[in-house]
Design an enzyme around this catalytic site. Sequence first.
Site, PDB file in Angstrom:
ATOM      1  N   LYS A 171       0.837  -1.212   0.000  1.00  0.00           N
ATOM      2  CA  LYS A 171       0.000   0.000   0.000  1.00  0.00           C
ATOM      3  C   LYS A 171       0.866   1.253   0.000  1.00  0.00           C
ATOM      4  N   CYS A 196     -12.679   2.098  16.575  1.00  0.00           N
ATOM      5  CA  CYS A 196     -11.360   1.561  16.278  1.00  0.00           C
ATOM      6  C   CYS A 196     -10.487   1.409  17.525  1.00  0.00           C
ATOM      7  N   MET A 197     -10.346   2.464  18.301  1.00  0.00           N
ATOM      8  CA  MET A 197      -9.426   2.345  19.432  1.00  0.00           C
ATOM      9  C   MET A 197      -9.990   2.894  20.742  1.00  0.00           C
ATOM     10  N   MET A 199      -7.951  -4.931  16.509  1.00  0.00           N
ATOM     11  CA  MET A 199      -9.420  -4.924  16.527  1.00  0.00           C
ATOM     12  C   MET A 199     -10.075  -6.145  17.147  1.00  0.00           C
ATOM     13  N   GLY A 227      -4.733   1.675  14.415  1.00  0.00           N
ATOM     14  CA  GLY A 227      -4.888   1.251  13.030  1.00  0.00           C
ATOM     15  C   GLY A 227      -4.677   2.357  12.025  1.00  0.00           C
ATOM     16  N   GLN A 228      -5.218   3.549  12.335  1.00  0.00           N
ATOM     17  CA  GLN A 228      -5.195   4.639  11.372  1.00  0.00           C
ATOM     18  C   GLN A 228      -3.921   5.477  11.536  1.00  0.00           C
TER      19      GLN A 228
HETATM   20  N1  LIG Z   1     -17.567  -4.447   9.236  1.00  0.00           N
HETATM   21  C1  LIG Z   1     -16.588  -3.705   9.756  1.00  0.00           C
HETATM   22  N2  LIG Z   1     -16.695  -2.371   9.775  1.00  0.00           N
HETATM   23  C2  LIG Z   1     -15.721  -1.625  10.315  1.00  0.00           C
HETATM   24  C3  LIG Z   1     -14.575  -2.221  10.885  1.00  0.00           C
HETATM   25  C4  LIG Z   1     -14.482  -3.648  10.856  1.00  0.00           C
HETATM   26  O1  LIG Z   1     -13.483  -4.238  11.328  1.00  0.00           O
HETATM   27  N3  LIG Z   1     -15.503  -4.343  10.300  1.00  0.00           N
HETATM   28  N4  LIG Z   1     -13.591  -1.449  11.420  1.00  0.00           N
HETATM   29  C5  LIG Z   1     -13.905  -0.104  11.882  1.00  0.00           C
HETATM   30  C6  LIG Z   1     -12.633   0.653  12.008  1.00  0.00           C
HETATM   31  S1  LIG Z   1     -11.438   0.021  13.058  1.00  0.00           S
HETATM   32  C7  LIG Z   1     -12.370   1.775  11.320  1.00  0.00           C
HETATM   33  S2  LIG Z   1     -10.927   2.635  11.619  1.00  0.00           S
HETATM   34  C8  LIG Z   1     -13.381   2.329  10.388  1.00  0.00           C
HETATM   35  C9  LIG Z   1     -12.830   3.057   9.181  1.00  0.00           C
HETATM   36  O2  LIG Z   1     -13.913   3.609   8.536  1.00  0.00           O
HETATM   37  P1  LIG Z   1     -13.889   4.908   7.642  1.00  0.00           P
HETATM   38  O3  LIG Z   1     -13.057   5.957   8.212  1.00  0.00           O
HETATM   39  O4  LIG Z   1     -15.314   5.253   7.415  1.00  0.00           O
HETATM   40  O5  LIG Z   1     -13.263   4.316   6.288  1.00  0.00           O
HETATM   41  P2  LIG Z   1     -12.239   4.959   5.261  1.00  0.00           P
HETATM   42  O6  LIG Z   1     -12.376   4.193   3.997  1.00  0.00           O
HETATM   43  O7  LIG Z   1     -10.906   5.029   5.864  1.00  0.00           O
HETATM   44  O8  LIG Z   1     -12.821   6.412   5.053  1.00  0.00           O
HETATM   45  C10 LIG Z   1     -11.995   7.515   4.836  1.00  0.00           C
HETATM   46  C11 LIG Z   1     -12.675   8.425   3.830  1.00  0.00           C
HETATM   47  O9  LIG Z   1     -11.893   9.610   3.689  1.00  0.00           O
HETATM   48  C12 LIG Z   1     -11.650   9.876   2.313  1.00  0.00           C
HETATM   49  N5  LIG Z   1     -10.402  10.635   2.267  1.00  0.00           N
HETATM   50  C13 LIG Z   1      -9.133  10.256   2.017  1.00  0.00           C
HETATM   51  N6  LIG Z   1      -8.280  11.274   2.206  1.00  0.00           N
HETATM   52  C14 LIG Z   1      -9.027  12.340   2.581  1.00  0.00           C
HETATM   53  C15 LIG Z   1      -8.723  13.680   2.952  1.00  0.00           C
HETATM   54  O10 LIG Z   1      -7.581  14.120   2.987  1.00  0.00           O
HETATM   55  N7  LIG Z   1      -9.781  14.470   3.306  1.00  0.00           N
HETATM   56  C16 LIG Z   1     -11.067  14.028   3.291  1.00  0.00           C
HETATM   57  N8  LIG Z   1     -12.033  14.850   3.680  1.00  0.00           N
HETATM   58  N9  LIG Z   1     -11.373  12.766   2.927  1.00  0.00           N
HETATM   59  C17 LIG Z   1     -10.363  11.939   2.606  1.00  0.00           C
HETATM   60  C18 LIG Z   1     -11.666   8.540   1.648  1.00  0.00           C
HETATM   61  O11 LIG Z   1     -11.990   8.657   0.278  1.00  0.00           O
HETATM   62  C19 LIG Z   1     -12.752   7.803   2.456  1.00  0.00           C
HETATM   63  O12 LIG Z   1     -14.024   8.009   1.908  1.00  0.00           O
HETATM   64  O13 LIG Z   1     -14.226   1.278   9.920  1.00  0.00           O
HETATM   65  C20 LIG Z   1     -14.911   0.618  10.972  1.00  0.00           C
HETATM   66  N10 LIG Z   1     -15.875  -0.274  10.376  1.00  0.00           N
HETATM   67  N1  LIG Z   2      -4.207  -3.328   4.702  1.00  0.00           N
HETATM   68  C1  LIG Z   2      -4.827  -2.687   5.672  1.00  0.00           C
HETATM   69  N2  LIG Z   2      -4.168  -2.449   6.817  1.00  0.00           N
HETATM   70  C2  LIG Z   2      -4.837  -1.819   7.810  1.00  0.00           C
HETATM   71  C3  LIG Z   2      -6.153  -1.340   7.653  1.00  0.00           C
HETATM   72  C4  LIG Z   2      -6.813  -1.592   6.414  1.00  0.00           C
HETATM   73  O1  LIG Z   2      -7.977  -1.221   6.206  1.00  0.00           O
HETATM   74  N3  LIG Z   2      -6.114  -2.274   5.465  1.00  0.00           N
HETATM   75  N4  LIG Z   2      -6.784  -0.689   8.645  1.00  0.00           N
HETATM   76  C5  LIG Z   2      -6.017  -0.251   9.805  1.00  0.00           C
HETATM   77  C6  LIG Z   2      -6.933  -0.111  10.938  1.00  0.00           C
HETATM   78  S1  LIG Z   2      -7.796   1.355  11.109  1.00  0.00           S
HETATM   79  C7  LIG Z   2      -7.067  -1.066  11.880  1.00  0.00           C
HETATM   80  S2  LIG Z   2      -8.103  -0.781  13.186  1.00  0.00           S
HETATM   81  C8  LIG Z   2      -6.238  -2.287  11.846  1.00  0.00           C
HETATM   82  C9  LIG Z   2      -7.007  -3.585  12.157  1.00  0.00           C
HETATM   83  O2  LIG Z   2      -6.096  -4.629  12.248  1.00  0.00           O
HETATM   84  P1  LIG Z   2      -6.491  -6.098  12.784  1.00  0.00           P
HETATM   85  O3  LIG Z   2      -7.237  -6.013  14.050  1.00  0.00           O
HETATM   86  O4  LIG Z   2      -5.249  -6.889  12.776  1.00  0.00           O
HETATM   87  O5  LIG Z   2      -7.430  -6.655  11.592  1.00  0.00           O
HETATM   88  P2  LIG Z   2      -8.959  -7.065  11.423  1.00  0.00           P
HETATM   89  O6  LIG Z   2      -9.028  -7.691  10.067  1.00  0.00           O
HETATM   90  O7  LIG Z   2      -9.879  -5.948  11.674  1.00  0.00           O
HETATM   91  O8  LIG Z   2      -9.213  -8.159  12.557  1.00  0.00           O
HETATM   92  C10 LIG Z   2      -9.426  -9.476  12.232  1.00  0.00           C
HETATM   93  C11 LIG Z   2      -9.064 -10.411  13.349  1.00  0.00           C
HETATM   94  O9  LIG Z   2      -9.920 -10.291  14.494  1.00  0.00           O
HETATM   95  C12 LIG Z   2      -9.754 -11.501  15.253  1.00  0.00           C
HETATM   96  N5  LIG Z   2     -10.926 -11.772  16.112  1.00  0.00           N
HETATM   97  C13 LIG Z   2     -12.191 -12.111  15.759  1.00  0.00           C
HETATM   98  N6  LIG Z   2     -12.953 -12.333  16.867  1.00  0.00           N
HETATM   99  C14 LIG Z   2     -12.165 -12.110  17.938  1.00  0.00           C
HETATM  100  C15 LIG Z   2     -12.366 -12.165  19.377  1.00  0.00           C
HETATM  101  O10 LIG Z   2     -13.443 -12.458  19.883  1.00  0.00           O
HETATM  102  N7  LIG Z   2     -11.294 -11.842  20.149  1.00  0.00           N
HETATM  103  C16 LIG Z   2     -10.080 -11.532  19.631  1.00  0.00           C
HETATM  104  N8  LIG Z   2      -9.079 -11.238  20.458  1.00  0.00           N
HETATM  105  N9  LIG Z   2      -9.859 -11.508  18.290  1.00  0.00           N
HETATM  106  C17 LIG Z   2     -10.887 -11.780  17.466  1.00  0.00           C
HETATM  107  C18 LIG Z   2      -9.578 -12.592  14.237  1.00  0.00           C
HETATM  108  O11 LIG Z   2      -8.553 -13.483  14.683  1.00  0.00           O
HETATM  109  C19 LIG Z   2      -9.264 -11.829  12.940  1.00  0.00           C
HETATM  110  O12 LIG Z   2      -8.169 -12.309  12.219  1.00  0.00           O
HETATM  111  O13 LIG Z   2      -5.611  -2.423  10.590  1.00  0.00           O
HETATM  112  C20 LIG Z   2      -4.938  -1.257  10.148  1.00  0.00           C
HETATM  113  N10 LIG Z   2      -4.183  -1.637   8.990  1.00  0.00           N
HETATM  114  S1  SF4 Z   3       2.463   2.729   7.129  1.00  0.00           S
HETATM  115 FE1  SF4 Z   3       1.352   0.799   6.978  1.00  0.00          FE
HETATM  116  S2  SF4 Z   3       0.410   0.869   4.942  1.00  0.00           S
HETATM  117 FE2  SF4 Z   3       2.054   2.410   4.956  1.00  0.00          FE
HETATM  118  S3  SF4 Z   3       3.873   1.341   4.175  1.00  0.00           S
HETATM  119 FE3  SF4 Z   3       3.911   1.192   6.398  1.00  0.00          FE
HETATM  120  S4  SF4 Z   3       2.936  -0.779   6.873  1.00  0.00           S
HETATM  121 FE4  SF4 Z   3       2.369  -0.222   4.761  1.00  0.00          FE
HETATM  122 MO   LIG Z   4      -9.460   1.170  12.727  1.00  0.00          MO
END
Ligand SMILES: Nc1nc2c(c(=O)[nH]1)N[C@H]1C(S)=C(S)[C@@H](COP(=O)(O)OP(=O)(O)OC[C@H]3O[C@@H](n4cnc5c(=O)[nH]c(N)nc54)[C@H](O)[C@@H]3O)O[C@H]1N2
Ligand SMILES: Nc1nc2c(c(=O)[nH]1)N[C@H]1C(S)=C(S)[C@@H](COP(=O)(O)OP(=O)(O)OC[C@H]3O[C@@H](n4cnc5c(=O)[nH]c(N)nc54)[C@H](O)[C@@H]3O)O[C@H]1N2
Ligand code: SF4
Ligand SMILES: [Mo]
Length: 768
Positions: A83, A172-173, A357, A394-395
């Site tokens: 990425k 998220c956190m 997460m 994560g973010q």
């Molecule tokens: N089913 C499911 N849903 C989840 C989760 C999950 O594990 N499962 N995880 C949750 C978690 S941990 C997270 S962090 C959230 C993330 O959820 P979101 O924050 O809703 O997802 P993103 O795709 O990161 O959205 C970022 C948006 O900002 C836009 N963007 C990019 N750069 C800029 C910029 O500079 N300015 C502006 N204004 N916009 C910009 C992108 O196009 C995108 O539309 O999702 C949550 N939702």
């Molecule tokens: N490529 C990529 N990297 C990312 C992101 C992305 O969108 N793409 N998003 C970023 C963000 S905002 C976040 S928050 C992180 C998320 O990073 P992670 O938390 O590592 O990823 P997820 O895919 O949300 O989580 C999936 C895992 O949740 C675990 N799980 C399911 N149920 C349970 C439970 O009951 N207990 C426990 N302990 N574990 C369980 C499973 O083992 C599963 O593999 O990634 C960050 N990095």
């Molecule tokens: S900050 Fe995360 S997404 Fe970007 S290069 Fe490093 S590991 Fe990859």
């Molecule tokens: Mo997140």
Amino acid sequence: MNRRDFLKKMAFTSAAVAAVSLFPGVLFADEQHDQDNELTWKKSPCRFCGVGCGLLIGTLQGKAVAVKGDPESPVNKGLCCVKGYHSVQALYGEDRLQKAMVRKNGTLVEVPIDEALDLVATKLGETIAKSGKNSVSIYGSGQWAIPDGYVASKLFKGCIGTNNVEANARLCMSSAVTGFISTFGLDEPMGCYEDIDHADTFVLWGNNMAEMHPVLFSRILDRRQKNPDVKIIDLATRMTRTSSMANHTFLFYPNTDIAIANAICYEIIRTNSFDKNFIEDHIAFKKGKVNIGYGLEDHFSFSDEAKAVNFNDYKKFLEDYTPEKVEKITGVKAADIRYLASLYSGKKRNVVSFWCMGVNQHTRGTWMNNVIYNIHLLVGKISQPGNGPFSLTGQPSACGTVREVGTLTHKLPHGVVTNKKDRKLAAKIWQVPVENIPDKPTYHTVEMFRALDRGDIKFMWIQVTNPMVTMPNLKRYRDAAKKEDRFIVVSDVYPTPTTDIADVILPSAMWIEREGMFGNSERRTQHWDQLLSPPGEAISDGWQIIEVAQRLGYKQQFYYKKEKYIEQIWKEYTQFHDDPKHRMASYEQLKKFPGVMWPYVEGKETTWRYNSKYDPAASPQKKFDFYGKPDHRAWIWLRPYESPPESPNNEYPLWLCTGRVIEHWHSGSMTRRIPVLHRAVPEAYMEMHPQDAKSRGIRNGETVQVKSRRGSIKIKVVLNGRGAPVEGQVFVPFFDENLLINELTIDAFCPISKQPDYKKCAVQVERV
Ligand SMILES: Nc1nc2c(c(=O)[nH]1)N[C@H]1C(S)=C(S)[C@@H](COP(=O)(O)OP(=O)(O)OC[C@H]3O[C@@H](n4cnc5c(=O)[nH]c(N)nc54)[C@H](O)[C@@H]3O)O[C@H]1N2
Ligand SMILES: Nc1nc2c(c(=O)[nH]1)N[C@H]1C(S)=C(S)[C@@H](COP(=O)(O)OP(=O)(O)OC[C@H]3O[C@@H](n4cnc5c(=O)[nH]c(N)nc54)[C@H](O)[C@@H]3O)O[C@H]1N2
Ligand code: SF4
Ligand SMILES: [Mo]
């Protein structure tokens, strides 16, 4: 062609290419130009994940054309993941938003950006006048640059006078936040990435680090390669790419992880391998409320308590968690639990626990954070090189913007709204009367959308987040946002399902098209310069807010000049941090270094907090000083295992877990516009165990209907994909706006953190 067709076409015009996870030191484009020395290389943190890799971006004639890992960055030392390498292509999607749009007679039409900003200010003012301050809100992001989150908070909390400020980091956190606060009294990570270079055991509590924090994971693999005794333990509910690199994977039933942590503590005490002196000097034991519910009802309220108890009470509490009893709850063998306990307590082993997460998105997310701390505190393995619990963000700026600036309803920059001293300081720096800042939090994220549903909130400004893809129980909140008499402003860089429901769309300048700072998982603040011009009329999110604030008459508070507002804001913001516990680097220092970890005191970064050898805020009289709590102790909590709000039954017999894949970023709005990433994983799919497929007569690649109590979608099944769920469980990634898995997820949350549980709900799957 509509957006749906466009994304489909992008995916299928070329053959699927598998994306590779790590290319050490390679740049993705235009080597020819690099050799000719035509490119200008400038530093920037990566746009994507919370690892916060330092990148070098090569620009040519006003365009970013190449990326490589910054060898001077202590985070990634020149490495980068797929990425990161392709990140600059996210700037150049064909349908980048360049013009503001306003809904007129039901249709979005382009208008000059000034007209759109006028309308936002007018609507905001009118709504406050008609329905009160608490009827307007801003919903932001852990992807907000630090100055942008800061001005959002200043406008809404300081000037308008409402605590209706939230961010997607609640999803998220926030369990990490409440976990830190309840155990240590301060919402701050204690360790740093250098821990990896000193640890012998890595325990991952349900995070898929190989895909989600890939560069950090490669640092772990590197450590093991050089030290063969190093062990990587993957505790998880499903097999992932992380599992394939781990020494052991222990699979547990969803939601039962608290029982495992308690059993580890039981075993550490039974074998007398806890650190008696550490406990005597530094620990207090506390009991909170039990059976605390799931936040499913409206107007939910909850307050925890902390009853003092002692070590013997704790010991007694743990008797319910013998390895044999816990084997029955979790599915993890008693012998394996004993092995885990021995790794944690081994005299010669340094242990780091990582989580993300799986732990935080949990209806007992705060408790899960607490119990991981309990293990480290029992054996005194914390706040020292190679020993520590490490809560990953994560973010890219979840820590920098949401945690440090405090863009959540209860927070102020390094403070909380309920504390008079914090309000006074904020009022002074913001130049507003202290009475302006309300002393009570209002709505957390889920509740904010429920308030929109009820009509208590009428105006919402959404920035850098895509809630119409990422909210749980999505249909409910989409219907809320579409209700008449609700006014939604969306700042984004591409059209998304969230801009679809907007009344005003503001085009944003993204990442290196403006100047900014992010703060990563290890408290490292990283600055980048503006390297490119934004397209069309796009301007930064922060400047959009400043323009609106000035139109509302807050000229004195929003005195910033367009040429140097980032510098002005940083200088103002750092006044909040002026003590050794939180001091930050100056603007000039940030510009110079590839990131600086705070507290930054007398020219030194703080690596391990609460340890007087490294932390200038800790009392030098003691080896450790947990100064976040009034008693200078860390608290071990008695936290029981409690069942989840929804479990599989006859009608909905399978667990649904949702999450991510390495190629895509969340809602996919950016990564689906990067051709190589989009082609690699063009659409969402459902991972299923072959036995579950067989018993339903489902073949690999077939489309099925997956349904929960809240919604259903049709989706392709993948058997033996990269992730392998166990029998009785399915997994779907959430990056695909055409296959909205959040229509199925449940909006239950941890009653303490209010973070929803996206990792488990009950579904049925049928052939179509
Ligand atoms: N089913 C499911 N849903 C989840 C989760 C999950 O594990 N499962 N995880 C949750 C978690 S941990 C997270 S962090 C959230 C993330 O959820 P979101 O924050 O809703 O997802 P993103 O795709 O990161 O959205 C970022 C948006 O900002 C836009 N963007 C990019 N750069 C800029 C910029 O500079 N300015 C502006 N204004 N916009 C910009 C992108 O196009 C995108 O539309 O999702 C949550 N939702
Ligand atoms: N490529 C990529 N990297 C990312 C992101 C992305 O969108 N793409 N998003 C970023 C963000 S905002 C976040 S928050 C992180 C998320 O990073 P992670 O938390 O590592 O990823 P997820 O895919 O949300 O989580 C999936 C895992 O949740 C675990 N799980 C399911 N149920 C349970 C439970 O009951 N207990 C426990 N302990 N574990 C369980 C499973 O083992 C599963 O593999 O990634 C960050 N990095
Ligand atoms: S900050 Fe995360 S997404 Fe970007 S290069 Fe490093 S590991 Fe990859
Ligand atoms: Mo997140």
